[in-house]
Design a protein around this motif. Structure first.
Motif, mmCIF file in Angstrom:
data_model
loop_
_atom_site.group_PDB
_atom_site.id
_atom_site.type_symbol
_atom_site.label_atom_id
_atom_site.label_comp_id
_atom_site.label_asym_id
_atom_site.label_seq_id
_atom_site.Cartn_x
_atom_site.Cartn_y
_atom_site.Cartn_z
ATOM 1 N N ASP A 164 47.618 38.362 63.709
ATOM 2 C CA ASP A 164 46.216 38.010 63.461
ATOM 3 C C ASP A 164 45.895 36.709 64.181
ATOM 4 O OD1 ASP A 164 43.669 37.493 62.523
ATOM 5 O OD2 ASP A 164 44.128 38.159 60.481
ATOM 6 N N LEU A 165 45.552 36.843 65.441
ATOM 7 C CA LEU A 165 45.292 35.683 66.300
ATOM 8 C C LEU A 165 44.135 34.834 65.783
ATOM 9 C CD1 LEU A 165 46.351 34.478 69.008
ATOM 10 C CD2 LEU A 165 44.449 35.658 70.112
ATOM 11 N N ASP A 166 43.065 35.486 65.345
ATOM 12 C CA ASP A 166 41.898 34.736 64.861
ATOM 13 C C ASP A 166 42.230 33.918 63.618
ATOM 14 O OD1 ASP A 166 40.292 35.702 66.926
ATOM 15 O OD2 ASP A 166 39.683 37.453 65.765
ATOM 16 N N SER A 207 47.226 44.826 66.986
ATOM 17 C CA SER A 207 46.046 44.167 66.419
ATOM 18 C C SER A 207 44.857 44.250 67.374
ATOM 19 C CB SER A 207 46.349 42.701 66.065
ATOM 20 O OG SER A 207 46.615 41.945 67.214
ATOM 21 N N ASP A 208 45.110 44.412 68.672
ATOM 22 C CA ASP A 208 44.011 44.556 69.626
ATOM 23 C C ASP A 208 43.277 45.880 69.437
ATOM 24 O OD1 ASP A 208 44.460 42.153 70.843
ATOM 25 O OD2 ASP A 208 45.604 42.968 72.517
ATOM 26 N N LYS A 261 43.927 38.802 74.745
ATOM 27 C CA LYS A 261 43.305 37.806 73.869
ATOM 28 C C LYS A 261 44.370 36.770 73.535
ATOM 29 C CE LYS A 261 40.603 37.422 69.671
ATOM 30 N NZ LYS A 261 40.008 38.143 68.548
ATOM 31 N N ARG A 262 44.149 35.523 73.936
ATOM 32 C CA ARG A 262 45.142 34.485 73.707
ATOM 33 C C ARG A 262 44.491 33.109 73.644
ATOM 34 N NH1 ARG A 262 48.425 33.248 79.253
ATOM 35 N NH2 ARG A 262 46.628 32.825 80.546
ATOM 36 N N ARG A 286 49.220 34.881 71.515
ATOM 37 C CA ARG A 286 48.393 36.022 71.904
ATOM 38 C C ARG A 286 48.515 37.114 70.868
ATOM 39 N NH1 ARG A 286 50.799 40.418 74.216
ATOM 40 N NH2 ARG A 286 52.942 40.179 74.902
ATOM 41 N N SER A 287 47.516 37.988 70.857
ATOM 42 C CA SER A 287 47.513 39.039 69.865
ATOM 43 C C SER A 287 48.463 40.153 70.274
ATOM 44 C CB SER A 287 46.095 39.596 69.677
ATOM 45 O OG SER A 287 45.607 40.132 70.887
ATOM 46 N N SER A 288 48.955 40.849 69.259
ATOM 47 C CA SER A 288 49.827 41.992 69.515
ATOM 48 C C SER A 288 48.974 43.173 69.956
ATOM 49 C CB SER A 288 50.610 42.349 68.261
ATOM 50 O OG SER A 288 49.737 42.805 67.263
#
Length: 74
Positions: free
Chosen positions: A26-28, A71-72, A51-52, A66-68
């Protein structure tokens, strides 16, 4: 299953270009948590479709998050 080993050389100079990269679910949420602690988060869209962001550790070293893939697609 992974380990990150770090060391310190004298004189110390933080790594600003070379850096470890971490894939997170969960990058966010991580970005929000770091900002809440007063840590600067620098979004990076240099790689299309990725997304990073970058942040610095307490010593000034650059870290990439970065997102997995999973999750993207969610």
């Amino acid at each position: 299953t992974h380990e990150l080993h770090v060391g310190v050389e004298e004189p110390f100079a933080p790594a600003r270009k070379a850096h470890p990269g971490f894939v997170v679910a969960d990058l966010d949420a991580l970005a929000e948590r770091l900002r809440a602690e007063g840590i600067a988060v620098e979004p990076d869209d240099a790689i299309p479709g990725t997304k990073r962001f970058h942040a610095a550790d307490p010593f000034g070293n650059r870290l990439e998050f970065r997102s997995s893939v999973e999750s993207d697609s969610a």
